[in-house]
Enzyme design. Sequence first.
Site, PDB file in Angstrom:
ATOM      1  N   ASP A  17      -4.470  11.415   1.571  1.00 28.91           N
ATOM      2  CA  ASP A  17      -5.423  11.542   2.685  1.00 28.91           C
ATOM      3  C   ASP A  17      -4.827  12.433   3.765  1.00 28.91           C
ATOM      4  O   ASP A  17      -3.676  12.231   4.174  1.00 28.91           O
ATOM      5  CB  ASP A  17      -5.674  10.172   3.332  1.00 28.91           C
ATOM      6  CG  ASP A  17      -6.672   9.327   2.570  1.00 28.91           C
ATOM      7  OD1 ASP A  17      -7.226   9.810   1.565  1.00 28.91           O
ATOM      8  OD2 ASP A  17      -6.902   8.184   3.000  1.00 28.91           O
ATOM      9  N   LYS A  74     -14.681  12.656   1.764  1.00 33.83           N
ATOM     10  CA  LYS A  74     -15.408  11.388   1.669  1.00 33.83           C
ATOM     11  C   LYS A  74     -16.819  11.484   2.230  1.00 33.83           C
ATOM     12  O   LYS A  74     -17.028  12.074   3.287  1.00 33.83           O
ATOM     13  CB  LYS A  74     -14.656  10.298   2.445  1.00 33.83           C
ATOM     14  CG  LYS A  74     -13.363   9.843   1.779  1.00 33.83           C
ATOM     15  CD  LYS A  74     -12.749   8.695   2.544  1.00 33.83           C
ATOM     16  CE  LYS A  74     -11.338   8.380   2.086  1.00 33.83           C
ATOM     17  NZ  LYS A  74     -11.304   7.642   0.806  1.00 33.83           N
ATOM     18  N   GLY A 146      -5.909   0.997   4.651  1.00 40.82           N
ATOM     19  CA  GLY A 146      -5.495   0.911   6.046  1.00 40.82           C
ATOM     20  C   GLY A 146      -4.663  -0.305   6.395  1.00 40.82           C
ATOM     21  O   GLY A 146      -4.267  -0.479   7.542  1.00 40.82           O
ATOM     22  N   ARG A 158      -5.617  -5.474 -11.842  1.00 43.40           N
ATOM     23  CA  ARG A 158      -5.484  -6.543 -12.846  1.00 43.40           C
ATOM     24  C   ARG A 158      -6.843  -7.052 -13.302  1.00 43.40           C
ATOM     25  O   ARG A 158      -7.028  -7.360 -14.483  1.00 43.40           O
ATOM     26  CB  ARG A 158      -4.650  -7.701 -12.279  1.00 43.40           C
ATOM     27  CG  ARG A 158      -3.157  -7.413 -12.243  1.00 43.40           C
ATOM     28  CD  ARG A 158      -2.387  -8.723 -12.221  1.00 43.40           C
ATOM     29  NE  ARG A 158      -0.947  -8.518 -12.067  1.00 43.40           N
ATOM     30  CZ  ARG A 158      -0.119  -8.326 -13.086  1.00 43.40           C
ATOM     31  NH1 ARG A 158      -0.580  -8.290 -14.332  1.00 43.40           N
ATOM     32  NH2 ARG A 158       1.178  -8.162 -12.871  1.00 43.40           N
ATOM     33  N   GLY A 207      -3.880   0.574   0.264  1.00 45.42           N
ATOM     34  CA  GLY A 207      -2.756  -0.218   0.747  1.00 45.42           C
ATOM     35  C   GLY A 207      -1.392   0.194   0.229  1.00 45.42           C
ATOM     36  O   GLY A 207      -0.385  -0.410   0.588  1.00 45.42           O
ATOM     37  N   GLY A 228      -3.393   6.786   1.439  1.00 47.18           N
ATOM     38  CA  GLY A 228      -4.075   7.127   2.682  1.00 47.18           C
ATOM     39  C   GLY A 228      -3.130   7.015   3.852  1.00 47.18           C
ATOM     40  O   GLY A 228      -2.269   7.866   4.071  1.00 47.18           O
ATOM     41  N   SER A 229      -3.255   5.909   4.582  1.00 45.89           N
ATOM     42  CA  SER A 229      -2.483   5.699   5.807  1.00 45.89           C
ATOM     43  C   SER A 229      -0.983   5.624   5.522  1.00 45.89           C
ATOM     44  O   SER A 229      -0.177   5.906   6.398  1.00 45.89           O
ATOM     45  CB  SER A 229      -2.947   4.408   6.464  1.00 45.89           C
ATOM     46  OG  SER A 229      -4.347   4.306   6.432  1.00 45.89           O
TER      47      SER A 229
END
Length: 278
Positions: A17, A74, A146, A158, A207, A228-229
Amino acid sequence: KVKSGMAQMAKGGIIMDVTTAEEARVAENAGACAVMSLERVPADIRKQGGVARMTDPKRTKEIMNAVTIPVMAKARIGHFAEAQILEAIGVDMIDESEVLTTADETNHIDKHNFTVPFVCGARDLGEALRRISEGAAMIRTKGQAGTGDVAEAVRHARAIRNQIRHAQSLDTAELFTFAKELRVPFDLLQKTAEMGRLPVVNFAAGGLATPADVALLMHLGMDGVFVGSGIFKSENPQKRAWAMAQAVTHYKNPKKLAELSEDLGEAMFGTPVSDVKH
Ligand code: PLP
């Protein structure tokens, strides 16, 4: 199929990102196989709140001009007008993303109407196969973007894997019933059971913040990862981006992962998924 080309190319790679041309260059130099243009990284959307929309097309074009790797962007779930705009400016792939504020609470975009390929998030096999039947060329776990907590991405990876194994254990009569339970087309479920995997490229997302997180999800059978973050909210984005990119390749080598994990500076602070309202 031509539309899966972009997704196939990303296989075994990391997609990062970015919110600016400068971040896009950092991502490319670190070995990202593509970048994702967005207005704010998920951690900021989570913290600041407000409605999260498609990025200003000017910003996305700046990012496209700054790098040689593919650029994704996005659009809000169900917002086919945003998707049309992104297609018009020539992005390489559209992420119909729950990270942005949902625009249509009932319907996703009919992705068959587009030439540009789409990636969509999924929490389980039913969601994944519904998105594929709508035309998605690639799936990613939703995770909890995030948060910097990998737990939801692991749960989703899973879940998909276990449901595919379950489908493989069923006879045809039972498979019809399972397709009804999952609310998915029978043929798509049957193909998935035969292949023993999703019929499109499947990435982890939501995450991931460390090289070890990357390795964990790759061990769970993912074809690659989105971050991302985790990169640009860490102390040393350049070094962490490089280490996480290397981790996709070397996920089976713990000694190498130990080296890659050393001295990366602080990871993003994060919020445990257990503290997040669903
Ligand atoms: N994700 C989001 C953000 C939604 O708003 C919805 C609801 O339509 C879904 C997923 C679920 O869609 P489906 O049941 O078709 O997978």
